[in-house]
Design an enzyme around this catalytic site. Structure first.
Site, mmCIF file in Angstrom:
data_model
loop_
_atom_site.group_PDB
_atom_site.id
_atom_site.type_symbol
_atom_site.label_atom_id
_atom_site.label_comp_id
_atom_site.label_asym_id
_atom_site.label_seq_id
_atom_site.Cartn_x
_atom_site.Cartn_y
_atom_site.Cartn_z
ATOM 1 N N GLY A 4 -0.145 -3.971 10.108
ATOM 2 C CA GLY A 4 1.195 -4.504 9.937
ATOM 3 C C GLY A 4 2.110 -3.973 11.016
ATOM 4 N N GLY A 5 3.415 -4.145 10.789
ATOM 5 C CA GLY A 5 4.369 -3.719 11.790
ATOM 6 C C GLY A 5 4.616 -2.224 11.777
ATOM 7 N N GLY A 11 2.310 0.182 9.812
ATOM 8 C CA GLY A 11 1.090 0.956 9.620
ATOM 9 C C GLY A 11 -0.141 0.080 9.647
ATOM 10 N N VAL A 67 -4.240 -0.348 7.681
ATOM 11 C CA VAL A 67 -5.028 -0.031 6.495
ATOM 12 C C VAL A 67 -6.509 -0.047 6.857
ATOM 13 C CG1 VAL A 67 -5.616 -0.737 4.146
ATOM 14 C CG2 VAL A 67 -3.269 -1.016 4.977
ATOM 15 N N LYS A 84 -4.130 4.200 4.290
ATOM 16 C CA LYS A 84 -3.056 3.647 5.108
ATOM 17 C C LYS A 84 -2.428 4.767 5.944
ATOM 18 C CE LYS A 84 0.934 0.568 4.824
ATOM 19 N NZ LYS A 84 1.759 -0.277 3.940
ATOM 20 N N ASP A 121 11.062 -7.954 -1.781
ATOM 21 C CA ASP A 121 10.207 -8.744 -0.875
ATOM 22 C C ASP A 121 9.127 -9.466 -1.669
ATOM 23 O OD1 ASP A 121 9.481 -9.803 1.540
ATOM 24 O OD2 ASP A 121 8.279 -8.087 2.170
#
Length: 518
Positions: free
Chosen positions: A59-60, A62, A64, A79, A183
């Site tokens: 992701g932006g 972190g 996984v 993560k 979100d």
């Protein structure tokens, strides 16, 4: 794109905050009942004890890894911060905050965190349950693709709605801990292979009562660049506007942080429900600016404009969630879940008043014995009474020409009349037993049947020397009609029928000794 069969979580973030900041009024050891605390110190741990299998998602903020925990002999999702962000205090604070919020929300619908620690270099990492399944977004897309080509099963929509109710319960639990997700979208919900419904990505969650402080060294562009990869519409964005534009509430789109509360998540849940019903998010636009403006000021298109057969009660629930004014939405996720459960159970929902025919049909499904009795009255008793009336009158008129034949016809007609009267009495008994559950305008069907029966009795009573039983049966019908009107709260018709029944019973007392017991 994550593997549809191995989806543990998606990455996210929030406005930077001090991971050791304490909520107002709280201490480092305890806080208000039900509150999520973010003040515990970060313990030391070793990543080396986990055997990393493969990179699962990035992701932006972190990434996984799928890893193996030898101590527990299980697969976990590990993560960590992206290498290029590991030296940024604001990014580390946001990362730790996400882990702590997720770890303190102990609910079957929220992924459990096993460990949060800092490695030998001090960089934070955490491990959590690895959930195998697919996202709710993938399930919705698959359902609508099958619906379009006519192969969707009848239960598929109900299964999606049942998963949605479970999602609402998880959100309601988070609200009880004073946490707002902010979100909510289908991509952040995992449907496990064994019935699990897991809400992920608490990276921009808001803890009510906790101040949100921006990193003074971070620019808005830098924060926005932390968005998850995607089209910019369905991806999470950070900075002044937090959330995913296509699903965020108007107050989020306006950057009104002080207006964020449980009803903000209700809006997000409504956007998810909109996508379940139609296969698309409530708002779409060519540019981010246009999209945010539509979210803030343009009412969403009705779901039936996209999918004609969306049930009206479900549409009303969706539109109530998507009201621009928070006060016009459901008060919380639990109230929303209750209305969707009512819809699934064929109960009336609070957001919509069904038309009379729908309410009558629902009443009929729940009162099958009484409906069967009414059917007997309509299809057997009333027609039989009409036939009996014709035969009796015909027999009487034929006396002038053939008395013997008339006597035989009259005897047959009167026998038929007795059978018809008995059938009506049976129906009257069934109506009397089932009259209590009848309420409101659902009683209209019963009143129509009683009115037809009363008309037949009036015709029979118009003849010479009408039988006492005909008068008695009409009185019974009037009493039943009075009871139905009483259940509907219609006092005038209630007393009119009751008065007519009393006068008819008084008249019965003049019919002779056999009628005085009435």
């Amino acid at each position: 794109m994550p593997d549809s069969n191995d989806t543990p979580t998606t990455d996210g973030g929030s406005q930077p905050a001090d991971p050791n900041a304490t909520r107002p009024g709280a201490t480092s050891d305890a806080g208000p009942p039900g509150a999520v605390l973010l003040s515990q110190p970060l313990t030391s741990g070793s990543r080396d004890r986990y055997s990393v299998t493969r990179l699962h998602a990035t992701g932006g903020l972190g990434r996984v890894w799928l890893a193996h925990d030898p101590g527990m002999n299980r697969e976990v999702a590990l993560k960590e911060l992206l290498p290029e962000r590991s030296g940024l205090p604001a990014a580390a604070a946001r990362f730790v905050r996400e882990a702590r919020i997720t770890g303190q929300l102990e609910h079957p619908g929220i992924v459990p965190v096993y460990e949060l620690a800092g490695d030998d270099t001090g960089a934070p990492f955490y491990t959590m349950r690895f959930v195998r399944g697919r996202t709710l977004g993938e399930a919705i897309a698959g359902y609508h693709q099958r619906r379009a080509n006519g192969t969707a099963g009848a239960l598929e929509l109900r299964e999606l709605l049942a998963a949605f109710v479970t999602l609402c319960q998880a959100v309601a639990y988070a609200h009880s801990r004073r946490v707002i997700h902010r979100d909510l979208k289908p991509a952040n919900v995992i449907l496990g292979d064994f019935g699990e419904v897991i809400l992920l990505d608490w990276g921009i969650a808001k803890v009510l009562g906790e101040p949100e402080t921006a990193d003074p060294n971070a620019t808005r562009d830098a924060l926005a660049s932390a968005a998850d990869p995607g089209d910019g519409v369905s991806a999470t964005r950070y900075g002044q506007v937090l959330g995913t534009p296509a699903y965020m509430a108007p107050e989020q789109a306006a950057g009104a942080i002080d207006q964020i509360d449980e009803r903000t998540d209700v809006y997000g849940l409504g956007a998810v429900l909109y996508e379940i019903a139609t296969g698309a998010s409530p708002f779409r636009a060519e540019t981010m600016k246009d999209l945010l403006e539509r979210v803030r000021s343009v009412p969403p298109a009705r779901p039936t404009s996209a999918v004609r057969d969306v049930p009206k009660p479900l549409e009303a629930v969706i539109l109530k969630c998507l009201n621009k004014a928070p006060t016009d939405r459901y008060a919380g996720a639990k109230e929303l879940a209750a209305d969707v459960q009512r819809f699934l159970a064929d109960e009336p929902v609070s957001a919509y008043r069904d038309p009379l025919r729908v309410r009558a049909g629902r009443w009929a499904r729940r009162n099958r014995t009484l409906v069967a009795a009414l059917a007997v009255l309509v299809t057997v008793a009333v027609p039989a009474l009409l036939v009996a009336l014709v035969l009796v009158n015909g027999a009487r008129s034929s006396e002038r020409d053939a008395r013997v034949a008339a006597d035989a016809a009259r005897a047959e007609a009167e026998a038929n009349f007795e059978r018809a009267v008995r059938a009506a009495e049976v129906v009257s008994e069934e109506l009397a037993r089932g009259i209590k559950p009848i309420a409101g305008t659902q009683s209209q069907t019963v009143l129509e049947v009683l009115g037809r029966a009363e008309t037949v009795y009036d015709e029979l009573l118009a003849g010479p020397n009408p039988p006492t039983r005909v008068k008695l049966n009409k009185a019974k019908m009037l009493v039943l009609a009075s009871d139905v009107y009483r259940g509907m709260g219609r006092v005038g018709p209630q007393w009119d029928r009751a008065d007519r029944a009393v006068r008819l019973c008084a008249d019965l007392r003049t019919d002779g000794p056999d009628a005085r017991a009435v």
